[in-house]
Design a protein around this motif. Sequence first.
Motif: not given
Length: 305
Positions: A117-127
């Motif tokens: 839930s703490a993550i923003s509505e839009k986010f980037l996932v990176l390895n």
Amino acid sequence: MQERIDIVYTWVDGSDSIWRKKRQEALLKMSDIQETEQHGNVEWRFRDNGELRYSLRSLEKYFPNHGNIFIVTDSQVPDFLKQHKKITIIDHKDFMNPSSLPTFSSKNIISQIPKISAISEKFLVLNDDIFLGPDFQITDFFSHKPLFYFIPFEESQVQAQIVSWRSGEEILKEKYPDYISLNSYVTHTPKGVIKKDFFDMCAEFPEILKQVSYETFRSMKNPGIIGDLFSRWMIHTKRGTLGIKKDLYIQSSQANFWPLFDNFHNIPFFCINDTGDNIDKDDTSLRKISQVLEQLFPEKSCFEK
């Protein structure tokens, strides 16, 4: 963009003895090891070559206006990190169902990240082996519509992909009679996610999500959820579109880093993928990774001790 874009990393230290014991015990409990992908349980998939340190340096330098950073791990913390108000360590057990654990499948882990839930509505996932370059712009991923990056299949890659895993393309063809094949595979890039869109997709494929949530190691029966199924679904439903910028992908086993240096000023993002199995941790190709990254990103980030 004025909207906050958080960054989520998945990270593991495959040399940690406690973690290795957990991995071995999980493997022994599996009823059908044949379901595991060809490269679902090999050393290079879990090996840490210090890439996260340099990925964070690239993030600070080329996307300084990012939001918060979340590092998703299995009871581990990178030893070079210092406490910082913008970094949060998220343990698997903090957001994954107990029935999903322990897991060593990146498909499983990443598919459940939007639940944090703490993550923003839009986010980037990176390895941790993905790095930003001088030409990076956040609009490479979030513009009028989110952008997703694919590379057309070559004939030799088609068979390899079929053997490796069930593509999201198969699933979408079964679901939508009007689905148009992309004939391509997802590139090794950051993945842009919008939570609302992701959960809308989950509502259409609950059984697929359930199957992936039970993966202990990557299974060839299931697609990658965010990297593959979500990206294709977003394009099919016209909520997203194909990106036109090319990333740069380098395999450590080939040790050809010249394209990276020759074109660095034009690179928006790139991946140096550890693809060397059955090699010693001090192998020349692995040492070369850190040497190259140190040349490209010599300045410490504010996240390092």
